[in-house]
Write a protein that holds these residues in place. Structure first.
Motif, short mmCIF file in Angstrom:
data_model
loop_
_atom_site.label_atom_id
_atom_site.label_comp_id
_atom_site.label_asym_id
_atom_site.label_seq_id
_atom_site.Cartn_x
_atom_site.Cartn_y
_atom_site.Cartn_z
N ALA A 79 -12.72 -1.07 0.61
CA ALA A 79 -12.00 -1.90 1.41
C ALA A 79 -11.16 -3.14 1.06
N VAL A 80 -11.72 -3.73 0.07
CA VAL A 80 -11.16 -4.88 -0.60
C VAL A 80 -9.82 -4.37 -1.32
N ARG A 81 -10.02 -3.18 -1.94
CA ARG A 81 -8.99 -2.59 -2.56
C ARG A 81 -7.67 -2.37 -1.92
N ASP A 82 -7.89 -1.70 -0.47
CA ASP A 82 -7.27 -1.49 0.49
C ASP A 82 -6.55 -2.50 1.01
N GLU A 83 -7.04 -3.74 1.25
CA GLU A 83 -6.51 -4.97 1.60
C GLU A 83 -5.49 -5.56 0.61
#
Length: 108
Positions: A79-83
Motif C-alpha cells: 500500500a505504501v508503494r502504491d501511494e
C-alpha cells in the motif's frame, strides 16, 4: 527465500534492471549453499549474530507531514508503494505542466 533465488526470471530481470539503472560496468551476484547453512561456517556464525536482533523492531524516521498523511491509512508495504507511485505520477504531471509553460514562454 524465493525473492532471492537466482533461478527465478523475475530476480534475473531485477538484477539486469539494477545493472542498467546504476550504469555499472560489472555486476557480480553470488549465492550461498542451498540448504547448507549449518555446514557453511560463514552463515553459521551469522546466525549467532542474528540472535541478538531476534524480536527487535526499528523505528523509522519521521517523514514530512504531507507524506505521513498520505501513508497513515496504509496497512502494508504494498500500500505504501502504491501511494508512492501515485505521488510519482502527480509529480510527473506537474513537471510536464511546467515544461509546457516553459515552451510557451520560450516561443513568445
Amino acid at each position: 527465500g524465493p525473492d532471492h533465488s537466482l533461478k527465478r526470471v523475475a530476480v534475473q530481470l531485477a538484477l539486469v534492471g539494477m545493472f542498467k539503472e546504476l550504469d555499472l560496468d560489472h555486476l557480480v551476484v553470488l549465492r550461498g549453499a542451498p540448504n547448507g547453512s549449518a555446514r557453511n561456517k560463514v552463515e553459521r556464525s551469522m546466525s549467532i549474530l542474528n540472535i541478538g536482533a531476534a524480536n527487535v523492531s526499528l523505528k523509522r524516521g519521521q517523514m514530512p507531514e504531507w507524506a505521513e498523511k498520505r501513508v497513515s491509512h496504509c496497512g502494508s508495504m504494498q500500500a505504501v508503494r502504491d501511494e508512492a507511485r501515485k505521488v510519482d505520477a502527480q509529480r510527473e504531471k506537474a513537471l510536464e505542466q511546467v515544461r509546457d509553460l516553459e515552451e510557451k514562454l520560450a516561443a513568445s
